[in-house]
Write an enzyme that holds these catalytic residues in place. Structure first.
Site, mmCIF file in Angstrom:
data_model
loop_
_atom_site.group_PDB
_atom_site.id
_atom_site.type_symbol
_atom_site.label_atom_id
_atom_site.label_comp_id
_atom_site.label_asym_id
_atom_site.label_seq_id
_atom_site.Cartn_x
_atom_site.Cartn_y
_atom_site.Cartn_z
ATOM 1 N N ARG A 121 0.816 -1.246 0.000
ATOM 2 C CA ARG A 121 0.000 0.000 0.000
ATOM 3 C C ARG A 121 0.835 1.276 0.000
ATOM 4 N NH1 ARG A 121 -3.621 -2.863 3.453
ATOM 5 N NH2 ARG A 121 -5.235 -3.726 2.127
ATOM 6 N N LYS A 143 3.852 11.194 -11.462
ATOM 7 C CA LYS A 143 3.060 10.303 -12.314
ATOM 8 C C LYS A 143 3.814 8.990 -12.460
ATOM 9 C CE LYS A 143 0.314 13.236 -15.331
ATOM 10 N NZ LYS A 143 0.114 13.669 -16.724
ATOM 11 N N GLU A 185 11.261 17.331 -24.703
ATOM 12 C CA GLU A 185 10.490 17.744 -23.511
ATOM 13 C C GLU A 185 10.972 19.128 -23.020
ATOM 14 O OE1 GLU A 185 7.808 16.340 -22.522
ATOM 15 O OE2 GLU A 185 7.927 14.285 -23.253
ATOM 16 N N LYS A 227 8.489 22.654 -14.557
ATOM 17 C CA LYS A 227 7.621 21.519 -14.222
ATOM 18 C C LYS A 227 7.099 21.651 -12.795
ATOM 19 C CE LYS A 227 6.131 17.107 -14.577
ATOM 20 N NZ LYS A 227 6.175 15.826 -15.206
ATOM 21 N N GLU A 237 -3.592 17.040 -12.001
ATOM 22 C CA GLU A 237 -4.024 17.273 -13.377
ATOM 23 C C GLU A 237 -5.523 17.471 -13.535
ATOM 24 O OE1 GLU A 237 -1.835 14.927 -16.215
ATOM 25 O OE2 GLU A 237 -3.243 15.476 -17.797
ATOM 26 N N ARG A 241 -2.216 21.389 -15.171
ATOM 27 C CA ARG A 241 -1.150 20.424 -15.457
ATOM 28 C C ARG A 241 -1.255 19.850 -16.871
ATOM 29 N NH1 ARG A 241 1.545 15.856 -11.536
ATOM 30 N NH2 ARG A 241 2.870 14.947 -13.138
ATOM 31 N N ASN A 245 1.031 18.326 -21.346
ATOM 32 C CA ASN A 245 0.721 17.366 -22.417
ATOM 33 C C ASN A 245 0.764 18.021 -23.794
ATOM 34 O OD1 ASN A 245 0.283 15.364 -20.536
ATOM 35 N ND2 ASN A 245 -1.883 15.849 -20.329
ATOM 36 N N HIS A 248 1.337 16.056 -26.878
ATOM 37 C CA HIS A 248 1.304 14.649 -26.480
ATOM 38 C C HIS A 248 0.059 13.900 -26.968
ATOM 39 C CE1 HIS A 248 4.761 15.635 -24.103
ATOM 40 N NE2 HIS A 248 4.814 14.453 -23.522
ATOM 41 N N HIS A 252 1.378 10.833 -28.427
ATOM 42 C CA HIS A 252 1.188 9.536 -27.764
ATOM 43 C C HIS A 252 0.513 8.538 -28.699
ATOM 44 C CE1 HIS A 252 1.330 10.334 -23.140
ATOM 45 N NE2 HIS A 252 2.486 9.968 -23.621
ATOM 46 N N HIS A 264 9.617 8.173 -27.628
ATOM 47 C CA HIS A 264 8.641 9.122 -27.097
ATOM 48 C C HIS A 264 8.923 10.550 -27.617
ATOM 49 C CE1 HIS A 264 5.883 10.912 -24.224
ATOM 50 N NE2 HIS A 264 6.855 11.711 -23.809
#
Ligand code: GLY
Length: 369
Positions: A121, A143, A185, A227, A237, A241, A245, A248, A252, A264
Site C-alpha cells: 500500500r 506520475k 520535452e 515543471k 491534473e 497540469r 501534455n 502529447h 502519444h 517518445h
C-alpha cells in the site's frame, strides 16, 4: 442516516527537493539515508544503466539489492514486470520500511514509482533520472504507471518521490538518439512557459548537443522549475497540469500506433508540429515558429515522418481513448505565442473540431509539411 466526515490532514509531507548538479552520484546514498533514516534501500534500474559506471558510482561499497529490468525501455513497461519486481521484493522479505530508488530513464522511473505506490500500500520512492526525458519531465510530479496492451499508462497512480537527484553527468553516456529525442520535452517546456528559455535552447544547441556540463545544468534547472511550478499549481491534473501534455495527444497516439518502435521524444516532436498546424488553422498564428521548430528538430536529427504503417483510422481510434477525452474526443493544449499557453475561461485544454484534427492528421501522413 448519519454522516461522518473523514478528514485527511493536509500536510507538507508531499513536498520534496530536487537537487541538480554534476558528478555527485557518490554522495546520494548518504543523503538518502539522512532523509529516510532506517529505511532499507532497493534500487530498480534497467539493462542500459547496468552497462554504465553510474550504478557503481551511486552504490559504491554499500550493500543494496538491485533489480535490473531487461529489456530496457517501453517493451518492459507492463504489469508483468511489476509482478516480477514485487515477487523479488517479497523473496527479499522487504517490508513497508523499504525505499525504492529508481535509477534510469522515464520507463524505469514510471515503473519504480508504481511499485512504490502499490507495494504494501505504498512505500517511499527516490528518483535518480539518467536520461534527458526523465531529468526534464518524468522524475518530477509523481506520475507513475505501466502500459496496457492498448494504451500508454493505463495502470497508474500518483506517487510523489521523497527526493529527486539530477546528476547531469549521467547524460554523458546516453546514446545520441535517446539524448536528442529527450530534449523535445525541454523544447515543450520552453514553448508552453518561457520564451527566453526557447531562445536559449535555439542559441545554445551546439553546447547542449556537445553535452557541456554548464549548458546541461542550465536546462536541468529550467526544466525542473517550469515543471515544479505547474505541478505545484495542479498536482493531480485537474486543469493546468494538462499544459505539460502539449504535443502529447497526437504524439502519444503515434507512439502507441508504432508499437513503441519510435521514441517518445520523436513522437512528441511530431505532436508539437501537429499542435502548431492546429494553432495556424485556428488563427493563432505561429507560421514563423513552425519553420523554426522544423529546423530545431532537424538539428536534433529527429525524423518528423510518421511511419508508413500508421493509418489515420488508428490515430483517431487511439486519440478517442485519450484519458482526458470528453465524449470520446480529446481536448488539445495550444499556445497563443512562444512561451504562453492558451487559457480561455480558466481552461487550459480546448475543444478542437474533429474535421480540423482529421485535416492535420492528413497533413502529417502525407509527409508534406
Ligand atoms: N509528463 C506530463 C506530466 O507530468 O503531467
Amino acid at each position: 442516516m448519519q454522516k461522518l466526515k473523514v478528514k485527511i490532514p493536509a500536510s507538507l509531507a508531499d513536498n520534496y527537493t530536487v537537487t541538480v548538479g554534476s558528478d555527485f552520484l557518490s554522495q546520494i546514498i548518504q543523503q538518502v539515508k539522512k532523509l529516510l533514516p532506517g529505511k532499507e534501500l532497493f534500487v530498480i534500474t534497467d539493462s542500459n544503466v547496468a552497462k554504465t559506471k553510474h550504478l557503481k558510482g551511486l552504490i559504491g561499497k554499500e550493500k543494496i539489492s538491485v533489480y535490473v529490468i531487461n529489456p530496457a525501455g517501453e517493451k518492459s513497461k507492463n504489469i508483468n514486470t511489476i509482478i516480477k519486481i514485487i515477487d523479488t521484493m517479497e523473496k527479499n522479505a522487504l517490508g513497508r520500511d523499504t525505499a525504492v530508488i529508481a535509477v534510469g530513464g522515464g520507463t524505469v522511473g514510471d515503473m519504480a514509482g508504481f511499485v512504490g505506490a502499490i507495494f504494501k500500500r505504498g512505500i517511499d520512492v527516490i528518483q535518480i533520472p539518467t536520461t534527458t526525458v526523465a531529468q526534464a519531465d518524468s522524475s518530477i510530479g509523481g506520475k507513475t504507471g505501466v502500459d496496457s496492451k492498448i494504451s500508454k499508462n493505463a495502470f497508474g497512480a500518483f506517487k510523489n518521490p521523497k527526493a529527486v537527484f539530477v546528476d547531469v553527468c549521467t547524460l554523458k553516456t546516453l546514446d545520441e538518439k535517446q539524448f536528442n529525442a529527450g530534449l523535445v520535452e525541454s523544447i515543450k517546456h520552453a514553448l508552453i512557459a518561457d520564451a527566453a528559455y526557447y531562445k536559449f535552447i535555439c542559441g545554445n544547441l551546439n553546447d547542449i548537443l556537445a553535452r557541456k556540463t554548464k549548458a546541461l545544468e542550465y536546462i536541468a534547472v529550467k526544466n525542473c522549475r517550469i515543471k515544479a511550478d505547474v505541478v505545484e499549481a495542479d498536482p493531480y491534473e485537474k486543469n493546468k497540469r494538462r499544459i505539460l501534455n502539449y504535443g502529447h495527444t497526437i504524439g502519444h497516439a503515434i507512439e502507441s500506433a508504432s508499437n513503441y518502435k519510435i521514441l517518445h521524444g520523436q513522437a512528441v516532436a511530431i505532436g508539437i508540429i501537429a499542435a502548431n498546424i492546429i494553432e495556424q488553422k485556428l488563427g493563432l498564428g505561429g507560421e514563423k515558429r513552425i519553420e523554426e521548430l522544423k529546423e530545431l528538430f532537424r538539428n536534433l536529427d529527429i525524423d518528423l515522418n510518421v511511419p508508413k504503417s500508421i493509418t489515420k483510422k488508428k490515430i483517431l481510434d487511439i486519440i478517442s481513448r485519450d484519458k482526458k477525452a470528453v465524449q470520446k474526443w480529446p481536448r488539445f493544449v495550444l499556445i497563443e505565442k512562444t512561451g504562453k499557453v492558451l487559457c480561455r475561461d480558466g481552461e487550459y485544454a480546448h475543444k478542437v473540431e474533429r474535421k480540423v484534427v482529421e485535416e492535420v492528421i492528413d497533413i502529417l501522413l502525407s509527409q508534406k509539411y
